[in-house]
Design an enzyme around this catalytic site. Structure first.
Site, PDB file in Angstrom:
ATOM      1  N   ASP A   1       7.314   0.895   7.585  1.00  0.00           N
ATOM      2  CA  ASP A   1       7.111  -0.136   8.605  1.00  0.00           C
ATOM      3  C   ASP A   1       8.396  -0.232   9.444  1.00  0.00           C
ATOM      4  O   ASP A   1       9.384   0.427   9.167  1.00  0.00           O
ATOM      5  CB  ASP A   1       6.788  -1.455   7.867  1.00  0.00           C
TER       6      ASP A   1
ATOM      7  N   ASP B   1       3.834   5.602   6.719  1.00  0.00           N
ATOM      8  CA  ASP B   1       5.136   5.524   7.398  1.00  0.00           C
ATOM      9  C   ASP B   1       5.896   4.352   6.804  1.00  0.00           C
ATOM     10  O   ASP B   1       5.331   3.546   6.061  1.00  0.00           O
ATOM     11  CB  ASP B   1       4.942   5.276   8.909  1.00  0.00           C
TER      12      ASP B   1
END
Ligand SMILES: [Zn+2]
Length: 306
Positions: free
Chosen positions: A217, A215
């Site tokens: 951050d 992902d």
């Protein structure tokens, strides 16, 4: 021997369901306690591979509590000369997309609750660490990745370098911290690369880290709108990314082992990392210390061989 340190289930993912039953299992004791779990050794494509789940069976060790020293020492004791490590990370840059793979080349170490060396008593040892990962191994991985049909089929991009910020955790970063990590030049953020890589260098292993972003951050606003439903959507997306990225990392590891089997990895300067690193005068090093560090120092100071 090639060592692999990765997530729970790495062995099964690489070698199939029967992995847990058949291979040789080693419960290795070390001066630094027990490793995260048993080390399983399989021979595959002509390469002896020793596999260790970093967080233990059932993911019991949080990043701060992983017995990093016991893990690397135990692998050294079994004869591991080359170490491939893998781990999930958050991305700090738009261009390091979730599901990409990154062959990490640099580290910013922000950990503060882990002992970063084997040599905390009896002798002073300073290893070179300007290039924390083995250039030879990284190059081989990049070449293998470029040729991998499995990675081409999934259109997985493999980055040949990236700077990994290792934070203590276990909570993730604040937005201010994420922006600071970006300003520092970090590309990825994770919690397990250190001190694993430092210890591998002290153990004179060639070591590489394959990181997989799952992902972005928290620095990057997520596309979906805020609220409970979007949190669920985000979580589902991360889980899907973890699954896809893990599969890509497995594909790269598998291709790498096959490649190492065909063309063995040669000698490298990582394997003499301590040749100028032991600063203590020889007559001040006790037999007890030599015995404790055994396979780490035996070629310089005598004593137990790995
Ligand atoms: Zn090397």
């Amino acid at each position: 021997m090639l060592g692999l340190i990765g997530g729970t289930g790495l062995g099964e993912a690489l070698f199939g369901e029967d992995f847990g039953k058949s291979p040789k299992e080693h419960n290795v004791g070390t001066p630094f306690g027990r490793p995260s779990g048993p080390i399983r050794v399989v021979s595959w494509s002509g390469v002896d591979v020793a596999i260790l789940a970093r967080h233990g069976d059932g993911h019991v060790f949080p990043p701060s509590m992983v017995p990093y020293r016991a893990n690397v020492f135990a692998l050294k004791k079994l004869g591991v000369t080359h170490l491939l490590t893998s781990g999930a990370v958050g991305s700090l840059r738009e261009e390091y997309r979730p599901r990409d793979l990154v062959i990490v080349d640099q580290i910013i170490d922000k950990t503060y609750r882990r002992v970063p060396t084997f040599f905390d008593e009896g002798m002073a040892v300073h290893a070179e660490f300007a290039q924390p990962y083995c250039a030879v191994l990284r190059e081989r991985l990049a070449a293998v990745a470029a040729e991998s049909a499995a990675l081409k089929a999934t259109e997985t991009k493999v980055h040949g370098k990236g700077t990994y910020v290792c934070m203590e955790g276990p909570a993730f970063s604040t937005v201010a911290e994420a922006n600071m990590h970006r300003a520092w030049g970090g590309d990825l953020v994770g919690m397990t690369a250190m001190p694993e890589g430092r210890l591998a260098r002290e153990a004179e292993m060639c070591c590489a880290l394959i990181a997989f972003p799952t992902d972005y951050d928290c620095w990057r606003p997520h596309a979906v709108s805020p609220g409970a439903a979007s949190k669920q959507a985000l979580l589902a997306e991360i889980i899907e990314n973890v699954k896809a990225a893990t599969e890509s990392a497995i594909a790269l590891l598998r291709a790498a082992i096959e490649d190492f089997g065909k063309k063995p990895l040669g000698a490298c300067e990582c394997q003499s990392a301590l040749s100028l690193g032991i600063w203590t005068r020889r007559d001040r090093i006790s037999p007890t210390a030599i015995e404790k560090y055994g396979p780490l120092v035996s070629k310089y100071l005598g004593g137990a061989k790995p």
